[in-house]
Design an enzyme around this catalytic site. Structure first.
Site, PDB file in Angstrom:
ATOM      1  N   ASP A  19      -5.073  -5.284  -6.396  1.00 59.11           N
ATOM      2  CA  ASP A  19      -4.888  -4.089  -5.922  1.00 59.11           C
ATOM      3  C   ASP A  19      -3.467  -3.477  -6.245  1.00 59.11           C
ATOM      4  OD1 ASP A  19      -6.738  -5.774  -4.758  1.00 59.11           O
ATOM      5  OD2 ASP A  19      -6.973  -4.254  -3.122  1.00 59.11           O
ATOM      6  N   ASP A  49       0.784  -1.291  -0.002  1.00 58.00           N
ATOM      7  CA  ASP A  49      -0.010   0.076   0.032  1.00 58.00           C
ATOM      8  C   ASP A  49       0.886   1.390  -0.017  1.00 58.00           C
ATOM      9  OD1 ASP A  49      -2.612  -1.100  -0.064  1.00 58.00           O
ATOM     10  OD2 ASP A  49      -2.464  -1.561   2.025  1.00 58.00           O
TER      11      ASP A  49
HETATM   12  N1  GLY Z   1      -6.922  -1.944  -1.666  1.00 58.95           N
HETATM   13  C1  GLY Z   1      -7.808  -2.228  -0.732  1.00 58.95           C
HETATM   14  C2  GLY Z   1      -9.108  -2.224  -1.132  1.00 58.95           C
HETATM   15  O1  GLY Z   1      -9.359  -1.821  -2.524  1.00 58.95           O
HETATM   16  O2  GLY Z   1     -10.003  -2.276  -0.105  1.00 58.95           O
END
Ligand code: GLY
Length: 380
Positions: free
Chosen positions: A157, A95
């Protein structure tokens, strides 16, 4: 001139007005807004370590871009400063890109500050430490190695965070950052998709042989279901990788993952939180998936050699933005967010039908991309 059934300036003014309310609510607390539950009026706040911490500073930078008003720049700098510690410690997960690139990345784009460049480069190198060359992807969630017995896990993601690596390779970072990002995208292209180009949320690999073990879900309805935001990340991610590499294979996969998403959307173009959840007409929607996809499609349409398909994608993006801009989805009198009706992590029972900061970020990004398209300016 692009014809649109959407009052762009009115919606940008709305974002400015809502962000002013958020600033008033934050007062001098140096925390970031993350979500507002249904029926509530106040943001739940998080600190810089939360995965969503970059989106509020990213919104502030984009408001500065939209208005040229220095007040937004001052606020953007203030909140971006809170993220600097992330660049000075090892990556705890993928992230880092969302946190630092979607905030300070805008800051650098708009100001060219050299300290921002250094922060971004340091962060890119921290993020790159998650890359496993045997597998060819980054380890997205180190914490899930033991917790879920997912020895090397990569989530769809994670595609978004490749943008920081590509940027770093062009801005004074090592060329290997480009190679890692390109290889991560290739490996994801080969392993994350089912026969119909719907995505798994998580792919688990053997970290020593690099072999795929299985595809599973974390935030979707079932391992074999299509989690809406996951497909949105795939659309956005492969569009961005095509931009960074110019490799036609990535344009092709971006189109394929888009086509299945568009084919399966409900009439109002805003997906339920998962496409495969039974009795879905009663399920919460995910406005964030719609905002991410709308922004991505405005870009993807500019790369397509087939003009009819480009018109189709752009039309779909406009329709998504038009619906998001109706009273059903706009927060207006209810709370200071831009958009209602996003779903964060349904299986966990968290952020169901909430206003969520990343929906606002991508909604604003999409509106600004649309404005640039109308003004014949480059959208990136
Ligand atoms: N990257 C986490 C989400 O999309 O919830």
């Amino acid at each position: 001139m692009l014809e649109i059934e959407l009052n762009l300036q009115e919606n940008l003014d709305y974002c400015v007005a809502q962000a002013i309310k958020t600033l008033a609510q934050l007062s001098d607390q140096l925390l970031m807004p993350r979500n507002v539950p249904p029926g509530e009026q106040h943001w739940n706040l998080v600190n810089y370590r939360d995965w969503t911490s970059g989106f509020w500073p990213g919104i502030l930078w984009q408001l500065f871009e939209a208005t040229n008003d220095e007040t937004w720049k001052i606020k953007a700098e203030q909140y971006s400063n809170l993220l600097i510690p992330l660049s000075n410690r090892p990556a705890v997960d993928h992230d880092l890109g969302f946190q630092v690139y979607n905030s300070i990345g805008h800051g650098h784009r708009l100001t060219k500050r050299s300290d921002y460049q250094e922060i971004l480069l340091r962060t890119a190198h921290q993020l790159a430490d998650l890359f496993n060359p045997k597998v060819g992807t980054m380890l997205s969630w180190p914490i899930m190695v033991d917790k879920m017995n997912w020895p090397h896990n990569t989530i769809i993601d994670n595609m978004i965070n490749l943008e920081l690596l590509f940027w770093a390779s062009r801005n004074g970072g090592a060329h290997i950052l480009y190679d890692m990002a390109e290889r991560h995208a290739e490996t994801t292209m080969n392993n994350h998709f089912r026969y119909d180009y719907t995505t798994y949320h998580v792919v688990v690999y053997d970290p020593s042989t690099g072999k795929k073990i299985k595809g599973v879900t974390h935030q979707g309805f079932a391992d074999e279901s299509l989690w809406a935001r996951g497909q949105a990340w795939a659309i956005y991610g492969f569009t961005m990788v095509y931009r960074a590499t110019g490799d036609a294979r990535f344009l092709d996969i971006a189109e394929k993952v888009t086509d299945v998403y568009l084919d399966r959307l409900p009439d109002n173009r805003i997906p339920y939180w998962d496409f495969d959840v039974p009795n879905n007409s009663e399920e919460p929607r995910d406005a964030s998936a719609a905002a991410i996809t709308a922004s991505a499609l405005l870009e993807l349409a500019t790369y397509l050699p087939d003009p009819e398909k480009a018109i189709y994608y752009r039309g779909q993006a406009l329709e998504m933005l038009r619906v998001l801009s109706t009273p059903v989805f706009q927060s207006r009198q209810q709370n200071p967010a831009f958009l209602l009706h996003s779903t964060g992590h349904y299986p966990n029972g968290s952020e169901i039908d909430h206003a969520i900061i990343y929906a606002d970020y991508y909604y604003l990004e999409a509106l600004l991309r649309l404005q640039k398209l109308q003004n014949n300016q480059p959208i990136i």
